[in-house]
Design a protein around this motif. Structure first.
Motif, mmCIF file in Angstrom:
data_model
loop_
_atom_site.group_PDB
_atom_site.id
_atom_site.type_symbol
_atom_site.label_atom_id
_atom_site.label_comp_id
_atom_site.label_asym_id
_atom_site.label_seq_id
_atom_site.Cartn_x
_atom_site.Cartn_y
_atom_site.Cartn_z
ATOM 1 N N PRO A 74 0.798 -1.230 0.000
ATOM 2 C CA PRO A 74 0.000 0.000 0.000
ATOM 3 C C PRO A 74 0.835 1.287 0.000
ATOM 4 O O PRO A 74 0.418 2.308 -0.537
ATOM 5 C CB PRO A 74 -0.821 -0.097 1.288
ATOM 6 N N LYS A 75 2.027 1.216 0.568
ATOM 7 C CA LYS A 75 2.912 2.384 0.627
ATOM 8 C C LYS A 75 3.273 2.895 -0.770
ATOM 9 O O LYS A 75 3.488 4.083 -0.971
ATOM 10 C CB LYS A 75 4.184 2.001 1.391
ATOM 11 N N TYR A 76 3.328 1.982 -1.742
ATOM 12 C CA TYR A 76 3.742 2.340 -3.097
ATOM 13 C C TYR A 76 2.592 2.280 -4.098
ATOM 14 O O TYR A 76 2.812 2.405 -5.300
ATOM 15 C CB TYR A 76 4.873 1.426 -3.566
ATOM 16 N N SER A 77 1.370 2.095 -3.619
ATOM 17 C CA SER A 77 0.240 1.858 -4.517
ATOM 18 C C SER A 77 0.032 2.985 -5.535
ATOM 19 O O SER A 77 -0.270 2.723 -6.695
ATOM 20 C CB SER A 77 -1.041 1.604 -3.727
ATOM 21 N N HIS A 78 0.217 4.233 -5.117
ATOM 22 C CA HIS A 78 0.023 5.350 -6.048
ATOM 23 C C HIS A 78 1.095 5.354 -7.137
ATOM 24 O O HIS A 78 0.787 5.572 -8.313
ATOM 25 C CB HIS A 78 0.009 6.691 -5.313
ATOM 26 N N GLU A 79 2.328 5.103 -6.742
ATOM 27 C CA GLU A 79 3.412 5.074 -7.733
ATOM 28 C C GLU A 79 3.243 3.906 -8.699
ATOM 29 O O GLU A 79 3.424 4.065 -9.910
ATOM 30 C CB GLU A 79 4.772 4.965 -7.039
ATOM 31 N N ILE A 80 2.912 2.737 -8.160
ATOM 32 C CA ILE A 80 2.723 1.547 -9.000
ATOM 33 C C ILE A 80 1.547 1.778 -9.950
ATOM 34 O O ILE A 80 1.643 1.485 -11.149
ATOM 35 C CB ILE A 80 2.516 0.281 -8.140
ATOM 36 N N ALA A 81 0.441 2.319 -9.430
ATOM 37 C CA ALA A 81 -0.734 2.593 -10.269
ATOM 38 C C ALA A 81 -0.390 3.586 -11.370
ATOM 39 O O ALA A 81 -0.845 3.434 -12.519
ATOM 40 C CB ALA A 81 -1.878 3.116 -9.413
ATOM 41 N N SER A 82 0.408 4.585 -11.059
ATOM 42 C CA SER A 82 0.829 5.564 -12.052
ATOM 43 C C SER A 82 1.669 4.906 -13.145
ATOM 44 O O SER A 82 1.494 5.185 -14.335
ATOM 45 C CB SER A 82 1.615 6.690 -11.377
ATOM 46 N N MET A 83 2.573 4.020 -12.741
ATOM 47 C CA MET A 83 3.401 3.311 -13.721
ATOM 48 C C MET A 83 2.534 2.408 -14.599
ATOM 49 O O MET A 83 2.778 2.295 -15.802
ATOM 50 C CB MET A 83 4.503 2.512 -13.021
ATOM 51 N N GLU A 84 1.524 1.780 -13.997
ATOM 52 C CA GLU A 84 0.591 0.948 -14.777
ATOM 53 C C GLU A 84 -0.155 1.809 -15.781
ATOM 54 O O GLU A 84 -0.280 1.439 -16.955
ATOM 55 C CB GLU A 84 -0.404 0.260 -13.851
ATOM 56 N N ALA A 85 -0.663 2.947 -15.341
ATOM 57 C CA ALA A 85 -1.439 3.836 -16.212
ATOM 58 C C ALA A 85 -0.597 4.343 -17.393
ATOM 59 O O ALA A 85 -1.125 4.554 -18.487
ATOM 60 C CB ALA A 85 -1.982 5.016 -15.410
ATOM 61 N N LYS A 86 0.675 4.520 -17.164
ATOM 62 C CA LYS A 86 1.576 4.996 -18.224
ATOM 63 C C LYS A 86 2.084 3.864 -19.107
ATOM 64 O O LYS A 86 2.842 4.108 -20.047
ATOM 65 C CB LYS A 86 2.777 5.718 -17.602
ATOM 66 N N GLY A 87 1.713 2.626 -18.791
ATOM 67 C CA GLY A 87 2.173 1.486 -19.575
ATOM 68 C C GLY A 87 3.577 1.030 -19.225
ATOM 69 O O GLY A 87 4.196 0.273 -19.969
ATOM 70 N N GLN A 88 4.107 1.474 -18.088
ATOM 71 C CA GLN A 88 5.456 1.100 -17.673
ATOM 72 C C GLN A 88 5.465 -0.226 -16.913
ATOM 73 O O GLN A 88 6.506 -0.845 -16.756
ATOM 74 C CB GLN A 88 6.053 2.210 -16.814
ATOM 75 N N ILE A 89 4.292 -0.621 -16.435
ATOM 76 C CA ILE A 89 4.100 -1.926 -15.796
ATOM 77 C C ILE A 89 2.869 -2.544 -16.434
ATOM 78 O O ILE A 89 1.834 -1.891 -16.553
ATOM 79 C CB ILE A 89 3.871 -1.819 -14.276
ATOM 80 N N HIS A 90 3.019 -3.789 -16.837
ATOM 81 C CA HIS A 90 1.875 -4.555 -17.315
ATOM 82 C C HIS A 90 1.631 -5.656 -16.290
ATOM 83 O O HIS A 90 2.491 -6.505 -16.066
ATOM 84 C CB HIS A 90 2.154 -5.168 -18.692
#
Length: 106
Positions: free
Chosen positions: A58-74
């Motif tokens: 949960p500490k990184y959820s915003h950063e991870i979600a942002s990376m997902e939204a940008k297509g940097q994480i699938h």
């Protein structure tokens, strides 16, 4: 008898941390990682460790979600649909949060 004077010479030692980081970044530009590649980058940590300490933390959820939204994480959604990470982005994320991770577990 005369006393010999003591001479102290300070030799600056360069900090190679930045240079090594830059070199590592250059070597992964344009690459994508699988979860296996990310495990290797993290010293062999298990997929369970990566998920609990990074991806679903949960500490990184915003950063991870942002990376997902940008297509940097699938995100994997089951068999045949593997995790994919933009290597440079994940390497920067790991560098940024390295001291915060719980390295005790596997």
């Amino acid at each position: 008898m005369s006393e010999m004077a003591s001479l102290t010479v300070e030799i600056p030692i360069p900090d190679f941390t930045k240079a090594l980081y830059d070199q590592a970044q250059q070597s992964i530009i344009g690459q994508s990682w699988t979860i296996t590649d990310l495990r290797k980058w993290l010293g062999g940590k298990s997929v369970t460790w990566i998920k609990s300490n990074i991806l679903y933390n949960p500490k990184y959820s915003h950063e991870i979600a942002s990376m997902e939204a940008k297509g940097q994480i699938h995100v994997s959604s089951g068999k045949g649909n593997a995790w994919r990470f933009k290597a440079t982005t994940m390497a920067e994320f790991i560098e940024k949060h390295y001291e915060e991770f719980d390295w005790k577990g596997k």
